[in-house]
Design an enzyme around this catalytic site. Structure first.
Site, PDB file in Angstrom:
ATOM      1  N   HIS A 119      53.366  12.687  27.430  1.00  0.00           N
ATOM      2  CA  HIS A 119      52.898  12.517  26.029  1.00  0.00           C
ATOM      3  C   HIS A 119      51.870  13.255  25.348  1.00  0.00           C
ATOM      4  CE1 HIS A 119      49.732   9.484  26.711  1.00  0.00           C
ATOM      5  NE2 HIS A 119      50.433   9.414  27.858  1.00  0.00           N
ATOM      6  N   ASP A 120      52.190  13.546  24.119  1.00  0.00           N
ATOM      7  CA  ASP A 120      50.958  14.094  23.222  1.00  0.00           C
ATOM      8  C   ASP A 120      50.290  15.530  23.663  1.00  0.00           C
ATOM      9  OD1 ASP A 120      50.731  11.977  21.286  1.00  0.00           O
ATOM     10  OD2 ASP A 120      50.259  11.005  23.197  1.00  0.00           O
ATOM     11  N   GLY A 137      48.986  13.157  29.937  1.00  0.00           N
ATOM     12  CA  GLY A 137      48.923  13.158  28.587  1.00  0.00           C
ATOM     13  C   GLY A 137      48.059  13.779  27.682  1.00  0.00           C
TER      14      GLY A 137
END
Length: 257
Positions: A119-120, A137
């Site tokens: 994520h991200d 992340g």
């Protein structure tokens, strides 16, 4: 060119020339650009945008929920550009509410089997991930970087443009542009000279980058002294200006030894 055994949401946006293989699932809220090929047994979750001419191979998971313990179903996103290759069993997660909310993949990247992009995270263009490389992340991978097989990158780290990591490298700090990094934990092992020449860097520029490398890693200077020396060299080399900017903006610090 959508196999009758595929499941495609009614609100999914599928542009002309897209191929979707058998038993693939494309949820509502997905957008797939023209002439993209999706193999069999792929799952593409909501809020995923895929550009043109991509190839995504079987058993990949694209746009799944972020592996973030605080996630409670918020609307987050995955954006994939054009001309990427995603091989078998890759996992690309959407962003998280703890970050930007968006995971981004640029253009022309080669993502080999069993790669995980958390994520991200943000990928630039023309990046190569060898088998099993994994990002935690909030990681940033810059253009033309190469991650060797089973490379691991810690949260909030960056891997600079035209750099390369060896097999099994563990990055817990930033890897500067143009540098070859190896080991657990990652340490610098010279410039990625072969990669620089492959991408058309002139010999005079490589000589300048070697001088910059010696300033960072062989003169035993403080970070302040390094920046002063690199600023002087950067007057003659735009590539060193980019290196200085990378070091100045590092949050986790760069690999040093």
């Amino acid at each position: 060119m959508i196999d009758a055994r595929a499941i495609v949401g009614q609100s999914a946006e599928i542009e002309p020339g897209v191929t979707i293989g058998a038993f693939t699932v494309v949820e509502d809220g997905v957008s797939i650009g023209a002439n993209t090929w999706i193999g069999p047994h792929v799952v593409i979750r909501r809020n995923t945008t895929i550009g043109k001419r991509n190839k995504i191979y079987q058993f990949s998971s694209i746009g799944e929920d972020p592996q973030y313990s605080g996630y409670q179903g918020e609307e987050t996103f995955l954006e994939i550009g054009d001309d990427n290759i995603v091989r078998e069993y890759c996992t690309l997660n959407r962003g998280s509410p703890a970050g930007s909310g968006v995971t981004k993949v640029g253009n022309g990247n080669l993502i080999m089997a069993y790669v995980h992009i958390a994520h991200d995270s943000t990928l630039g263009n023309n990046v190569v991930f060898a088998n099993g490389a994994s990002l935690a992340g909030h990681v940033e991978i810059n253009d033309y970087a190469i991650l060797g097989g089973f490379t691991l990158v810690h949260q909030f780290c960056r891997v600079g443009a035209y750099s390369m990591t060896g097999i099994g490298t563990v990055c817990v700090k930033d890897v500067p542009p143009y540098v070859l990094a190896v080991g657990n934990v990652a340490s610098p092992k010279g410039l990625n000279v072969r990669g620089l020449r492959r991408h058309g860097f002139e010999d005079s520029v490589i000589v300048g980058l070697k001088k910059a490398y010696r300033v960072i890693y062989r003169h035993q200077l403080s970070l302040t002294e390094i920046i002063i020396e690199l600023d002087r060299l950067a007057e003659s080399y735009d590539e060193i200006k980019k290196l200085v900017k990378f070091i100045r903006t590092s949050q986790r610090g760069i690999i040093r030894k």
